[in-house]
Design a protein around this motif. Sequence first.
Motif, PDB file in Angstrom:
ATOM      1  N   ASN A 122      53.982  55.395  30.572  1.00 12.20           N
ATOM      2  CA  ASN A 122      54.855  56.518  30.210  1.00 12.20           C
ATOM      3  C   ASN A 122      54.242  57.885  30.505  1.00 12.20           C
ATOM      4  O   ASN A 122      54.253  58.789  29.683  1.00 12.20           O
ATOM      5  N   GLY A 123      53.675  58.002  31.708  1.00 13.39           N
ATOM      6  CA  GLY A 123      53.108  59.298  32.057  1.00 13.39           C
ATOM      7  C   GLY A 123      52.509  59.312  33.451  1.00 13.39           C
ATOM      8  O   GLY A 123      52.580  58.334  34.204  1.00 13.39           O
ATOM      9  N   SER A 124      51.911  60.439  33.798  1.00 18.88           N
ATOM     10  CA  SER A 124      51.289  60.651  35.101  1.00 18.88           C
ATOM     11  C   SER A 124      49.782  60.773  34.915  1.00 18.88           C
ATOM     12  O   SER A 124      49.317  61.560  34.089  1.00 18.88           O
ATOM     13  N   THR A 125      49.017  59.997  35.687  1.00 17.55           N
ATOM     14  CA  THR A 125      47.564  59.993  35.575  1.00 17.55           C
ATOM     15  C   THR A 125      46.945  60.228  36.942  1.00 17.55           C
ATOM     16  O   THR A 125      47.254  59.513  37.902  1.00 17.55           O
ATOM     17  N   ASN A 126      46.077  61.243  37.046  1.00 25.02           N
ATOM     18  CA  ASN A 126      45.315  61.476  38.274  1.00 25.02           C
ATOM     19  C   ASN A 126      44.023  60.664  38.190  1.00 25.02           C
ATOM     20  O   ASN A 126      43.055  61.065  37.543  1.00 25.02           O
ATOM     21  N   ILE A 127      44.009  59.513  38.856  1.00 19.54           N
ATOM     22  CA  ILE A 127      42.850  58.625  38.777  1.00 19.54           C
ATOM     23  C   ILE A 127      41.692  59.160  39.610  1.00 19.54           C
ATOM     24  O   ILE A 127      40.536  59.107  39.207  1.00 19.54           O
ATOM     25  N   LEU A 128      41.980  59.712  40.790  1.00 21.10           N
ATOM     26  CA  LEU A 128      40.946  60.264  41.665  1.00 21.10           C
ATOM     27  C   LEU A 128      41.324  61.694  42.027  1.00 21.10           C
ATOM     28  O   LEU A 128      42.491  61.983  42.316  1.00 21.10           O
ATOM     29  N   VAL A 129      40.321  62.582  42.038  1.00 22.87           N
ATOM     30  CA  VAL A 129      40.522  63.990  42.392  1.00 22.87           C
ATOM     31  C   VAL A 129      39.354  64.436  43.255  1.00 22.87           C
ATOM     32  O   VAL A 129      38.194  64.114  42.955  1.00 22.87           O
ATOM     33  N   ARG A 130      39.652  65.168  44.327  1.00 20.35           N
ATOM     34  CA  ARG A 130      38.579  65.708  45.174  1.00 20.35           C
ATOM     35  C   ARG A 130      39.019  67.040  45.772  1.00 20.35           C
ATOM     36  O   ARG A 130      40.149  67.173  46.238  1.00 20.35           O
ATOM     37  N   ASN A 131      38.092  68.006  45.792  1.00 24.17           N
ATOM     38  CA  ASN A 131      38.299  69.294  46.457  1.00 24.17           C
ATOM     39  C   ASN A 131      37.661  69.255  47.838  1.00 24.17           C
ATOM     40  O   ASN A 131      36.496  68.842  47.978  1.00 24.17           O
ATOM     41  N   ILE A 132      38.392  69.692  48.860  1.00 23.89           N
ATOM     42  CA  ILE A 132      37.911  69.641  50.237  1.00 23.89           C
ATOM     43  C   ILE A 132      38.208  70.977  50.917  1.00 23.89           C
ATOM     44  O   ILE A 132      39.338  71.465  50.869  1.00 23.89           O
ATOM     45  N   ALA A 133      37.205  71.555  51.544  1.00 18.91           N
ATOM     46  CA  ALA A 133      37.393  72.774  52.333  1.00 18.91           C
ATOM     47  C   ALA A 133      37.816  72.385  53.750  1.00 18.91           C
ATOM     48  O   ALA A 133      37.131  71.607  54.418  1.00 18.91           O
ATOM     49  N   VAL A 134      38.951  72.876  54.187  1.00 22.44           N
ATOM     50  CA  VAL A 134      39.498  72.513  55.495  1.00 22.44           C
ATOM     51  C   VAL A 134      39.772  73.768  56.310  1.00 22.44           C
ATOM     52  O   VAL A 134      39.959  74.856  55.777  1.00 22.44           O
ATOM     53  N   LYS A 135      39.806  73.570  57.623  1.00 16.79           N
ATOM     54  CA  LYS A 135      40.165  74.621  58.561  1.00 16.79           C
ATOM     55  C   LYS A 135      41.628  74.469  58.968  1.00 16.79           C
ATOM     56  O   LYS A 135      42.234  73.411  58.807  1.00 16.79           O
ATOM     57  N   ALA A 136      42.157  75.536  59.527  1.00 16.31           N
ATOM     58  CA  ALA A 136      43.555  75.493  59.969  1.00 16.31           C
ATOM     59  C   ALA A 136      43.769  74.463  61.069  1.00 16.31           C
ATOM     60  O   ALA A 136      44.883  73.954  61.243  1.00 16.31           O
ATOM     61  N   THR A 137      42.713  74.153  61.815  1.00 13.84           N
ATOM     62  CA  THR A 137      42.824  73.214  62.942  1.00 13.84           C
ATOM     63  C   THR A 137      42.562  71.776  62.527  1.00 13.84           C
ATOM     64  O   THR A 137      42.455  70.901  63.381  1.00 13.84           O
ATOM     65  N   THR A 204      40.444  75.772  50.621  1.00 15.31           N
ATOM     66  CA  THR A 204      39.978  74.605  49.870  1.00 15.31           C
ATOM     67  C   THR A 204      41.160  74.010  49.127  1.00 15.31           C
ATOM     68  O   THR A 204      41.827  74.704  48.361  1.00 15.31           O
ATOM     69  N   VAL A 205      41.427  72.721  49.378  1.00 12.39           N
ATOM     70  CA  VAL A 205      42.570  72.055  48.766  1.00 12.39           C
ATOM     71  C   VAL A 205      42.082  71.052  47.726  1.00 12.39           C
ATOM     72  O   VAL A 205      40.949  70.561  47.792  1.00 12.39           O
ATOM     73  N   THR A 206      42.937  70.763  46.764  1.00 13.35           N
ATOM     74  CA  THR A 206      42.653  69.746  45.757  1.00 13.35           C
ATOM     75  C   THR A 206      43.538  68.539  46.031  1.00 13.35           C
ATOM     76  O   THR A 206      44.761  68.667  46.132  1.00 13.35           O
ATOM     77  N   CYS A 207      42.906  67.381  46.169  1.00 13.33           N
ATOM     78  CA  CYS A 207      43.607  66.149  46.499  1.00 13.33           C
ATOM     79  C   CYS A 207      43.621  65.229  45.274  1.00 13.33           C
ATOM     80  O   CYS A 207      42.616  65.116  44.559  1.00 13.33           O
ATOM     81  N   TYR A 208      44.753  64.562  45.041  1.00 18.15           N
ATOM     82  CA  TYR A 208      44.921  63.691  43.883  1.00 18.15           C
ATOM     83  C   TYR A 208      45.422  62.316  44.325  1.00 18.15           C
ATOM     84  O   TYR A 208      46.296  62.222  45.192  1.00 18.15           O
ATOM     85  N   PHE A 209      44.873  61.267  43.710  1.00 15.60           N
ATOM     86  CA  PHE A 209      45.462  59.935  43.775  1.00 15.60           C
ATOM     87  C   PHE A 209      46.109  59.723  42.409  1.00 15.60           C
ATOM     88  O   PHE A 209      45.451  59.479  41.416  1.00 15.60           O
ATOM     89  N   ARG A 210      47.429  59.829  42.380  1.00 17.28           N
ATOM     90  CA  ARG A 210      48.158  59.918  41.121  1.00 17.28           C
ATOM     91  C   ARG A 210      49.017  58.670  40.898  1.00 17.28           C
ATOM     92  O   ARG A 210      49.646  58.157  41.820  1.00 17.28           O
ATOM     93  N   PHE A 211      49.033  58.216  39.644  1.00 13.85           N
ATOM     94  CA  PHE A 211      49.886  57.100  39.247  1.00 13.85           C
ATOM     95  C   PHE A 211      50.924  57.601  38.238  1.00 13.85           C
ATOM     96  O   PHE A 211      50.564  58.124  37.186  1.00 13.85           O
ATOM     97  N   VAL A 212      52.193  57.449  38.589  1.00 15.52           N
ATOM     98  CA  VAL A 212      53.299  57.803  37.707  1.00 15.52           C
ATOM     99  C   VAL A 212      53.864  56.491  37.165  1.00 15.52           C
ATOM    100  O   VAL A 212      54.547  55.751  37.881  1.00 15.52           O
TER     101      VAL A 212
END
Length: 248
Positions: A122-137, A204-212
């Motif tokens: 009965n909810g949303s859980t972010n099991i994995l989270v990572r911040n990654i610095a990326v370029k436009a290319t 820098t983006v934040t990436c989530y592996f989320r379970f709803v």
Amino acid sequence: MQTTSTFLWNNSSIPAAITEQTKKIVVPADATYCHLRITHGSGSTEPVLYVDRVAVRKANAASLIVDGGIKANHIDVDNLSALNIKVGNIDIDTGTIGGEKLTNGAISDLYVDSSGAGIYLNGSTNILVRNIAVKATERLLFTGFWNIRSFIDYDSEITWFGYAQLVVNTTVIAQTMIVGPAVDGYTCSNQSISGACIIGSDQTVTCYFRFVIGSGGTPRSGSYNAGALSQNPMSNDSVSWSIMRAKK
């Protein structure tokens, strides 16, 4: 015409061991040749003087080129070839390594994470989270896996747990139903998900592996909130992902 004369040892004792000596003179601009003469003066205390490997070389900016004397800022060539190069650190904007195009300092980076944290109903859980610095290319390529299980209140059905999502910042880039068999009051799901995205700017983006997750239902009934799951949190045997930061 003689331009200069100089003493290698300035009439002091000649060393008993082999010693390398270097002297520099400034030649006239119109000089076409030079004549070198070495004499054993009366001020020496050694009875014999051996002279070997005499050479005359042009100096660069009043300095002879010695080991370590050439710096990177001295080299300006269209092509440079070498059999072996060992460096402590190298920063390359563009190039090719083993046939792979190198842009913005990297071919790709691979990030791998896993977690066994419980997944709640009965909810949303972010099991994995990572911040990654990326370029436009660059683009991000995701592959995720999970193996989860729970007790359930019915048998011989396909359980619908909810959704697995790959999220970058606030954007869901991939989503799939989490389903699995239900037998003898027990259900499990062992699946995978993949996705890709292009960020489009340096950031820098934040990436989530989320379970709803809902309360459990079936695809046949069209709901994952039918109250079928009876274990909270569910058992997480493994949730993992790999993220590749690659060039477009």
